[in-house]
Scaffold this motif. Structure first.
Motif, PDB file in Angstrom:
ATOM      1  N   ASP A  40       0.859  -1.186   0.000  1.00 16.66           N
ATOM      2  CA  ASP A  40       0.000   0.000   0.000  1.00 16.66           C
ATOM      3  C   ASP A  40       0.895   1.237   0.000  1.00 16.66           C
ATOM      4  OD1 ASP A  40      -1.663   2.156   0.658  1.00 16.66           O
ATOM      5  OD2 ASP A  40      -2.875   0.978   2.052  1.00 16.66           O
ATOM      6  N   VAL A  41       1.209   1.708  -1.190  1.00 16.22           N
ATOM      7  CA  VAL A  41       2.159   2.792  -1.389  1.00 16.22           C
ATOM      8  C   VAL A  41       1.740   4.067  -0.652  1.00 16.22           C
ATOM      9  CG1 VAL A  41       1.147   3.583  -3.571  1.00 16.22           C
ATOM     10  CG2 VAL A  41       3.553   3.890  -3.187  1.00 16.22           C
ATOM     11  N   LEU A  42       0.444   4.328  -0.580  1.00 14.70           N
ATOM     12  CA  LEU A  42      -0.039   5.530   0.100  1.00 14.70           C
ATOM     13  C   LEU A  42       0.204   5.439   1.601  1.00 14.70           C
ATOM     14  CD1 LEU A  42      -1.491   8.245   0.101  1.00 14.70           C
ATOM     15  CD2 LEU A  42      -3.662   6.994   0.083  1.00 14.70           C
ATOM     16  N   THR A  43      -0.138   4.317   2.184  1.00 16.24           N
ATOM     17  CA  THR A  43       0.067   4.145   3.624  1.00 16.24           C
ATOM     18  C   THR A  43       1.555   4.138   3.962  1.00 16.24           C
ATOM     19  OG1 THR A  43      -2.038   2.999   3.809  1.00 16.24           O
ATOM     20  CG2 THR A  43      -0.483   2.676   5.613  1.00 16.24           C
ATOM     21  N   HIS A  44       2.374   3.612   3.067  1.00 15.07           N
ATOM     22  CA  HIS A  44       3.823   3.645   3.305  1.00 15.07           C
ATOM     23  C   HIS A  44       4.328   5.085   3.321  1.00 15.07           C
ATOM     24  CE1 HIS A  44       4.384  -0.751   1.740  1.00 15.07           C
ATOM     25  NE2 HIS A  44       3.530  -0.656   2.751  1.00 15.07           N
ATOM     26  N   ALA A  45       3.830   5.935   2.412  1.00 11.49           N
ATOM     27  CA  ALA A  45       4.226   7.345   2.405  1.00 11.49           C
ATOM     28  C   ALA A  45       3.764   8.043   3.679  1.00 11.49           C
ATOM     29  CB  ALA A  45       3.667   8.042   1.167  1.00 11.49           C
ATOM     30  N   VAL A  46       2.559   7.695   4.156  1.00 17.69           N
ATOM     31  CA  VAL A  46       2.050   8.271   5.406  1.00 17.69           C
ATOM     32  C   VAL A  46       2.975   7.894   6.568  1.00 17.69           C
ATOM     33  CG1 VAL A  46       0.160   8.159   7.094  1.00 17.69           C
ATOM     34  CG2 VAL A  46      -0.362   8.408   4.646  1.00 17.69           C
ATOM     35  N   MET A  47       3.338   6.612   6.662  1.00 11.32           N
ATOM     36  CA  MET A  47       4.220   6.188   7.753  1.00 11.32           C
ATOM     37  C   MET A  47       5.574   6.884   7.668  1.00 11.32           C
ATOM     38  SD  MET A  47       3.441   2.145   8.390  1.00 11.32           S
ATOM     39  CE  MET A  47       3.424   1.602   6.687  1.00 11.32           C
ATOM     40  N   ASP A  48       6.121   7.011   6.462  1.00 10.98           N
ATOM     41  CA  ASP A  48       7.409   7.686   6.312  1.00 10.98           C
ATOM     42  C   ASP A  48       7.321   9.151   6.726  1.00 10.98           C
ATOM     43  OD1 ASP A  48       9.047   5.598   5.639  1.00 10.98           O
ATOM     44  OD2 ASP A  48       9.075   6.024   3.490  1.00 10.98           O
ATOM     45  N   ALA A  49       6.193   9.810   6.444  1.00  7.51           N
ATOM     46  CA  ALA A  49       6.026  11.204   6.858  1.00  7.51           C
ATOM     47  C   ALA A  49       6.028  11.318   8.381  1.00  7.51           C
ATOM     48  CB  ALA A  49       4.735  11.779   6.267  1.00  7.51           C
ATOM     49  N   VAL A  50       5.297  10.430   9.045  1.00  9.20           N
ATOM     50  CA  VAL A  50       5.234  10.445  10.509  1.00  9.20           C
ATOM     51  C   VAL A  50       6.610  10.174  11.108  1.00  9.20           C
ATOM     52  CG1 VAL A  50       4.314   9.216  12.527  1.00  9.20           C
ATOM     53  CG2 VAL A  50       2.784   9.841  10.631  1.00  9.20           C
ATOM     54  N   LEU A  51       7.273   9.147  10.616  1.00  6.08           N
ATOM     55  CA  LEU A  51       8.603   8.816  11.143  1.00  6.08           C
ATOM     56  C   LEU A  51       9.613   9.915  10.825  1.00  6.08           C
ATOM     57  CD1 LEU A  51       8.588   5.027  10.280  1.00  6.08           C
ATOM     58  CD2 LEU A  51       8.391   6.056  12.560  1.00  6.08           C
ATOM     59  N   GLY A  52       9.477  10.532   9.651  1.00 10.28           N
ATOM     60  CA  GLY A  52      10.354  11.642   9.292  1.00 10.28           C
ATOM     61  C   GLY A  52      10.178  12.834  10.210  1.00 10.28           C
ATOM     62  N   ASP A  97      -1.601  15.488   4.788  1.00  7.63           N
ATOM     63  CA  ASP A  97      -1.992  15.771   3.405  1.00  7.63           C
ATOM     64  C   ASP A  97      -1.207  14.835   2.507  1.00  7.63           C
ATOM     65  OD1 ASP A  97      -3.072  16.994   1.127  1.00  7.63           O
ATOM     66  OD2 ASP A  97      -1.530  18.552   1.090  1.00  7.63           O
ATOM     67  N   ALA A  98      -1.937  13.978   1.763  1.00 11.65           N
ATOM     68  CA  ALA A  98      -1.293  12.953   0.937  1.00 11.65           C
ATOM     69  C   ALA A  98      -1.795  13.011  -0.497  1.00 11.65           C
ATOM     70  CB  ALA A  98      -1.562  11.570   1.520  1.00 11.65           C
ATOM     71  N   THR A  99      -0.912  12.653  -1.424  1.00 10.06           N
ATOM     72  CA  THR A  99      -1.241  12.612  -2.844  1.00 10.06           C
ATOM     73  C   THR A  99      -0.810  11.277  -3.423  1.00 10.06           C
ATOM     74  OG1 THR A  99      -0.816  14.992  -3.025  1.00 10.06           O
ATOM     75  CG2 THR A  99      -0.908  13.747  -5.086  1.00 10.06           C
ATOM     76  N   VAL A 100      -1.740  10.613  -4.125  1.00 11.18           N
ATOM     77  CA  VAL A 100      -1.439   9.382  -4.860  1.00 11.18           C
ATOM     78  C   VAL A 100      -1.278   9.769  -6.325  1.00 11.18           C
ATOM     79  CG1 VAL A 100      -2.217   7.080  -5.505  1.00 11.18           C
ATOM     80  CG2 VAL A 100      -2.908   8.044  -3.324  1.00 11.18           C
ATOM     81  N   ILE A 101      -0.229   9.257  -6.970  1.00 12.19           N
ATOM     82  CA  ILE A 101       0.004   9.517  -8.388  1.00 12.19           C
ATOM     83  C   ILE A 101      -0.192   8.208  -9.140  1.00 12.19           C
ATOM     84  CG2 ILE A 101       1.600  10.371 -10.132  1.00 12.19           C
ATOM     85  CD1 ILE A 101       2.535  11.290  -6.713  1.00 12.19           C
ATOM     86  N   ALA A 102      -1.273   8.159  -9.942  1.00 18.07           N
ATOM     87  CA  ALA A 102      -1.616   6.949 -10.696  1.00 18.07           C
ATOM     88  C   ALA A 102      -2.363   7.361 -11.967  1.00 18.07           C
ATOM     89  CB  ALA A 102      -2.483   6.021  -9.862  1.00 18.07           C
ATOM     90  N   GLN A 103      -1.972   6.813 -13.090  1.00 17.80           N
ATOM     91  CA  GLN A 103      -2.697   7.102 -14.321  1.00 17.80           C
ATOM     92  C   GLN A 103      -4.089   6.462 -14.280  1.00 17.80           C
ATOM     93  OE1 GLN A 103      -1.299   9.253 -16.488  1.00 17.80           O
ATOM     94  NE2 GLN A 103      -3.257   9.341 -17.531  1.00 17.80           N
TER      95      GLN A 103
END
Length: 159
Positions: A40-52, A97-103
């Motif tokens: 789940d690429v979106l949730t992974h980005a969320v976790m990285d933001a929190v940990l960052g 605030d999250a953004t998913v990039i998908a065609q």
């Protein structure tokens, strides 16, 4: 009150034979994301933001892909663990605030459920969570349908 900002980014390749999970929502599609967990690429980005924001590195530090414990793991469950870690260190979420990039597929019908999932895990109002989706106008690996990526920024407050 001390505030900390974090940014997260993740990308995964689309492959046959896997479910597409984004923001903890299963989305009908011909392919899913490849990865050690549910990818789940979106949730992974969320976790990285929190940990960052806490200056604690990235999800690989908490949930290494070399550990079979996390093989096929539900990323929302991993996010729950990440939020417990965040709270243990005295932080609460201000907003995300999250953004998913998908065609494709088109993600607008699923955004409300993603926001609700994150609000429930963080214990905040849906109004504190923003998720949006965009395309790259058929450019790059996401635009050509080879993968999906996501960015997230969050604000944490130190208690």
């Amino acid at each position: 009150m001390k505030m900390r900002i974090g940014h997260g980014y993740d990308a995964h390749r689309l492959v046959a034979g896997r479910k597409l999970i984004l923001g903890g929502v299963e989305i009908p599609h011909t392919r899913g994301l490849d990865g050690h967990s549910d990818a789940d690429v979106l949730t992974h980005a969320v976790m990285d933001a929190v940990l960052g924001a806490m200056a604690f590195g990235d999800i690989g530090k908490l949930f290494p892909d070399t550990d079979d414990t996390y093989k096929g793991a539900d990323s929302l469950q991993l996010l729950e663990n990440c939020v417990e870690f965040m709270e243990f260190h005295g932080y609460t979420l201000g907003n995300l605030d999250a953004t998913v990039i998908a065609q494709n597929p088109k993600l607008a019908p699923y955004v409300a459920a993603m926001r609700e999932n994150y609000a429930a895990v963080f214990g905040v109002s849906v109004s504190d969570i923003n998720v949006k989706a965009t395309t790259e106008e058929k450019m790059g690996f996401t635009g050509t349908g080879k993968g999906i990526s996501a960015h997230c920024v969050c604000l944490l407050n130190k208690r």
